[in-house]
Design a protein around this motif. Structure first.
Motif, PDB file in Angstrom:
ATOM      1  N   ALA A  44      10.283 -67.068   3.474  1.00 28.04           N
ATOM      2  CA  ALA A  44       9.817 -68.751   3.888  1.00 28.04           C
ATOM      3  C   ALA A  44      10.302 -69.588   5.351  1.00 28.04           C
ATOM      4  O   ALA A  44       9.465 -70.320   5.413  1.00 28.04           O
ATOM      5  N   HIS A  45      11.210 -69.346   5.826  1.00 28.79           N
ATOM      6  CA  HIS A  45      12.386 -69.910   6.729  1.00 28.79           C
ATOM      7  C   HIS A  45      10.652 -69.604   7.659  1.00 28.79           C
ATOM      8  O   HIS A  45      10.512 -70.076   8.765  1.00 28.79           O
ATOM      9  N   GLU A  46      11.026 -68.427   7.818  1.00 25.94           N
ATOM     10  CA  GLU A  46      10.004 -67.616   9.182  1.00 25.94           C
ATOM     11  C   GLU A  46       8.734 -68.328   9.187  1.00 25.94           C
ATOM     12  O   GLU A  46       7.878 -68.332  10.330  1.00 25.94           O
ATOM     13  N   GLN A  47       7.869 -68.621   8.011  1.00 23.57           N
ATOM     14  CA  GLN A  47       6.808 -69.159   8.276  1.00 23.57           C
ATOM     15  C   GLN A  47       6.524 -70.347   8.199  1.00 23.57           C
ATOM     16  O   GLN A  47       5.296 -70.783   9.374  1.00 23.57           O
ATOM     17  N   LEU A  48       7.719 -71.245   7.821  1.00 24.90           N
ATOM     18  CA  LEU A  48       7.589 -72.655   8.478  1.00 24.90           C
ATOM     19  C   LEU A  48       7.731 -72.267   9.647  1.00 24.90           C
ATOM     20  O   LEU A  48       6.941 -73.458  10.604  1.00 24.90           O
ATOM     21  N   PRO A  93      -1.735 -71.815  -6.211  1.00 21.07           N
ATOM     22  CA  PRO A  93      -0.941 -72.643  -7.489  1.00 21.07           C
ATOM     23  C   PRO A  93       0.494 -72.696  -7.111  1.00 21.07           C
ATOM     24  O   PRO A  93       0.329 -73.811  -8.190  1.00 21.07           O
ATOM     25  N   SER A  94       0.954 -72.217  -6.793  1.00 22.44           N
ATOM     26  CA  SER A  94       2.184 -72.069  -7.010  1.00 22.44           C
ATOM     27  C   SER A  94       2.858 -72.751  -6.575  1.00 22.44           C
ATOM     28  O   SER A  94       4.061 -73.228  -6.789  1.00 22.44           O
ATOM     29  N   VAL A  95       2.344 -72.777  -4.637  1.00 23.47           N
ATOM     30  CA  VAL A  95       2.972 -73.709  -3.983  1.00 23.47           C
ATOM     31  C   VAL A  95       2.372 -75.280  -4.492  1.00 23.47           C
ATOM     32  O   VAL A  95       3.432 -76.109  -3.985  1.00 23.47           O
ATOM     33  N   LYS A  96       1.620 -75.316  -5.235  1.00 18.30           N
ATOM     34  CA  LYS A  96       1.581 -76.885  -5.281  1.00 18.30           C
ATOM     35  C   LYS A  96       2.122 -76.996  -7.276  1.00 18.30           C
ATOM     36  O   LYS A  96       1.933 -77.902  -6.730  1.00 18.30           O
ATOM     37  N   ALA A  97       2.487 -76.133  -7.345  1.00 16.33           N
ATOM     38  CA  ALA A  97       3.870 -76.304  -8.223  1.00 16.33           C
ATOM     39  C   ALA A  97       4.491 -76.680  -7.898  1.00 16.33           C
ATOM     40  O   ALA A  97       5.775 -76.934  -9.307  1.00 16.33           O
ATOM     41  N   SER A  98       5.623 -76.252  -7.048  1.00 17.12           N
ATOM     42  CA  SER A  98       6.448 -75.901  -6.115  1.00 17.12           C
ATOM     43  C   SER A  98       7.122 -77.573  -6.713  1.00 17.12           C
ATOM     44  O   SER A  98       6.478 -78.678  -5.966  1.00 17.12           O
ATOM     45  N   VAL A  99       7.899 -77.655  -5.783  1.00 16.04           N
ATOM     46  CA  VAL A  99       8.909 -79.155  -6.457  1.00 16.04           C
ATOM     47  C   VAL A  99       8.217 -79.738  -4.769  1.00 16.04           C
ATOM     48  O   VAL A  99       7.753 -80.974  -4.831  1.00 16.04           O
ATOM     49  N   ASN A 110       6.524 -71.750  -0.823  1.00 14.40           N
ATOM     50  CA  ASN A 110       6.665 -73.298  -0.743  1.00 14.40           C
ATOM     51  C   ASN A 110       6.814 -74.034   0.285  1.00 14.40           C
ATOM     52  O   ASN A 110       6.415 -75.111   0.616  1.00 14.40           O
ATOM     53  N   SER A 111       7.402 -72.958   1.142  1.00 16.02           N
ATOM     54  CA  SER A 111       7.729 -74.290   2.794  1.00 16.02           C
ATOM     55  C   SER A 111       7.036 -74.561   3.433  1.00 16.02           C
ATOM     56  O   SER A 111       7.336 -75.571   4.096  1.00 16.02           O
ATOM     57  N   SER A 142      26.470 -81.485  14.025  1.00 13.61           N
ATOM     58  CA  SER A 142      25.869 -80.906  14.561  1.00 13.61           C
ATOM     59  C   SER A 142      26.041 -79.659  13.347  1.00 13.61           C
ATOM     60  O   SER A 142      26.609 -79.154  12.085  1.00 13.61           O
ATOM     61  N   PHE A 143      24.472 -79.265  12.806  1.00 12.96           N
ATOM     62  CA  PHE A 143      24.255 -78.493  11.705  1.00 12.96           C
ATOM     63  C   PHE A 143      23.321 -76.947  11.744  1.00 12.96           C
ATOM     64  O   PHE A 143      22.417 -77.492  12.833  1.00 12.96           O
ATOM     65  N   SER A 144      22.986 -76.792  10.994  1.00 12.22           N
ATOM     66  CA  SER A 144      22.144 -75.410  11.335  1.00 12.22           C
ATOM     67  C   SER A 144      21.195 -75.760   9.824  1.00 12.22           C
ATOM     68  O   SER A 144      21.216 -75.793   8.902  1.00 12.22           O
ATOM     69  N   TYR A 145      20.256 -75.588   9.837  1.00 12.17           N
ATOM     70  CA  TYR A 145      18.529 -75.969   9.083  1.00 12.17           C
ATOM     71  C   TYR A 145      18.243 -73.919   8.441  1.00 12.17           C
ATOM     72  O   TYR A 145      17.514 -73.491   9.292  1.00 12.17           O
ATOM     73  N   VAL A 146      18.061 -74.437   7.013  1.00 12.65           N
ATOM     74  CA  VAL A 146      17.468 -73.278   7.398  1.00 12.65           C
ATOM     75  C   VAL A 146      16.885 -73.301   5.567  1.00 12.65           C
ATOM     76  O   VAL A 146      17.470 -73.559   4.969  1.00 12.65           O
ATOM     77  N   PHE A 147      15.135 -72.696   5.689  1.00 15.38           N
ATOM     78  CA  PHE A 147      14.612 -73.027   4.460  1.00 15.38           C
ATOM     79  C   PHE A 147      15.054 -70.774   4.005  1.00 15.38           C
ATOM     80  O   PHE A 147      14.959 -70.489   3.785  1.00 15.38           O
ATOM     81  N   ALA A 148      16.073 -71.834   2.275  1.00 21.69           N
ATOM     82  CA  ALA A 148      17.088 -70.218   2.527  1.00 21.69           C
ATOM     83  C   ALA A 148      16.215 -70.296   1.013  1.00 21.69           C
ATOM     84  O   ALA A 148      15.419 -71.142   0.062  1.00 21.69           O
ATOM     85  N   GLU A 149      16.295 -68.643   0.448  1.00 17.15           N
ATOM     86  CA  GLU A 149      15.635 -67.776  -0.389  1.00 17.15           C
ATOM     87  C   GLU A 149      16.827 -67.547  -0.944  1.00 17.15           C
ATOM     88  O   GLU A 149      17.543 -66.944   0.122  1.00 17.15           O
ATOM     89  N   ASN A 150      16.176 -66.551  -1.543  1.00 18.86           N
ATOM     90  CA  ASN A 150      17.772 -65.406  -2.770  1.00 18.86           C
ATOM     91  C   ASN A 150      17.706 -64.483  -2.068  1.00 18.86           C
ATOM     92  O   ASN A 150      16.625 -62.956  -2.290  1.00 18.86           O
ATOM     93  N   THR A 151      17.819 -64.396  -0.798  1.00 20.09           N
ATOM     94  CA  THR A 151      18.359 -63.250   0.266  1.00 20.09           C
ATOM     95  C   THR A 151      18.666 -62.899   0.867  1.00 20.09           C
ATOM     96  O   THR A 151      19.615 -64.001   0.712  1.00 20.09           O
TER      97      THR A 151
END
Length: 371
Positions: free
Chosen positions: A114-118, A210-216, A179-180, A81-90
């Motif tokens: 980012a996680h909440e928006q996803l 543009p920033s999302v397009k440039a993200s990984v 970027n999520s 089992s695991f938890s999935y988190v779209f994490a940022e520096n918060t």
């Protein structure tokens, strides 16, 4: 002047958050004291452990740092089992019951925009259409004939087109994008094994900031769109040459010229679903091989011995090729993100379908072609 001060404050705030890193505080009911790991999926390292700790009375704290928001996973020792988190520096809080340590089954995540928006995107935009598609697939299976497959393909195309419109509307009404969203859109394309329509989804990509397009994940989405454009139905299939186990070169163009239909089967010895699908493909091969049906299995194995052992065990008598590279160029050219991945190609060299059809759906599609 006020505008420039605001920009500088924003930049300093972002830099401070990046230096601070992220802190994930977990509180899970019924979680016994055990080791808890914060893990990243790395294309080169596989699962890369960023940090670990020991939970106490159901609580734990994990710290790390990300360059940009990205998906991280929280594993507990002795459990898949695991938890999935779209994490940022918060400062991020995750909570729930240990029996449902998976974000779509009740895990709550707070503190990561980012996680909440996803999650909002999945719930309101992506998942309703996925449920429609799964219902259509189930109805087709119940009918069980070639005509139902054709109706299914038309129905799913219509649903995917509506989904693309819904995604586009969402992006235009949500200019503050993380970027999520690029990650979520990419998963929306591939979760159910149906190919995208580049004509429908290119506008979606262009609606990203543009920033999302440039993200990984923005770059990955762009690459995925490009690969799908190269393998859309009606497009000439990318040619390739790969060696058999004996070193004999096999060129796709040559095999296509001698047959009515060619199936490309991307697989590997270590892939359980691939091995489970092989008996079904053998059945299809035996039924249509004398009518101009050929198969090229492209293994993503890196271990020659295990590859050939699996070929022998599964008794697959058609062409087997591999360059013994898991990230083979041909897999990239065909937009392979997971295996098994099947592509049907006609005698004219054009893609018939790159839908990842398996089981009875493969038989129904071949029946509609040969009969």
């Amino acid at each position: 002047m006020k505008k420039y001060i605001a920009i500088l404050c924003s930049l300093f705030s972002a830099q401070a958050m990046a230096q601070q890193g992220l802190t994930i505080t977990g509180n899970f009911e019924n979680l016994k004291d055990s080791k808890v790991y914060l893990v990243r999926r790395d294309k080169d390292k596989g699962l890369d452990t960023l940090n670990f700790t020991t939970s106490k009375n159901g609580s734990f704290v994990l710290k790390s740092r990300v360059t940009e928001p990205e998906p991280l996973y929280i594993f507990r020792e002795g459990s898949p089992s695991f938890s999935y988190v779209f994490a940022e520096n918060t400062n991020i809080e995750v909570s729930g019951n240990v029996d449902s340590m998976y974000v779509f089954k009740g895990i709550k995540v707070k503190g990561s925009p980012a996680h909440e928006q996803l999650m909002e995107f999945y719930k309101n935009v992506s998942e309703p259409f996925e449920r429609e598609i799964m219902k259509a697939i189930e109805e087709s299976r119940e009918q069980g004939n070639a005509a139902s497959v054709e109706r299914l393909l038309m129905k799913t195309d219509e649903i995917l087109s509506r989904r693309a419109t819904a995604i586009l509307k969402y992006l235009k009404t949500n200019p503050n994008q993380s970027n999520s969203l690029a990650y979520g859109i990419m998963n929306a394309y591939t979760n159910i094994g149906l190919e995208m329509s580049p004509a429908s989804y290119n506008p979606v990509y262009e609606a990203l900031s543009p920033s999302v397009k440039a993200s990984v994940h923005g770059v990955k989405l762009r690459n995925l769109l490009t690969a799908n454009m190269r393998t859309s139905p009606g497009v000439m299939a990318p040619d390739f040459t790969l060696p058999t186990a004996n070193g004999k070169p096999v060129r796709l163009k040559d095999v296509v010229a001698k047959n009515k239909v060619v199936l490309l089967d991307f697989w590997a010895s270590w892939c359980g679903p691939c091995r489970a699908e092989n008996p079904n493909i053998v059945k299809a091969y035996e039924k249509y091989k004398d009518k101009g049906f050929a198969i090229i299995s492209i293994s993503l194995d890196t271990d020659r011995k295990k590859w050939l052992q699996a070929v022998e065990e599964d008794k697959v008598p058609w062409l087997q090729v591999s360059d013994l590279t898991q990230r083979a160029v041909v897999a990239r050219d065909y937009g392979v993100r997971g295996i098994p991945h099947l592509v049907l190609i006609g005698q004219d060299g054009k893609v018939i379908t790159s839908r990842n059809i398996r089981g009875e759906e493969l038989h129904k599609k071949l029946e509609s072609i040969f009969n």
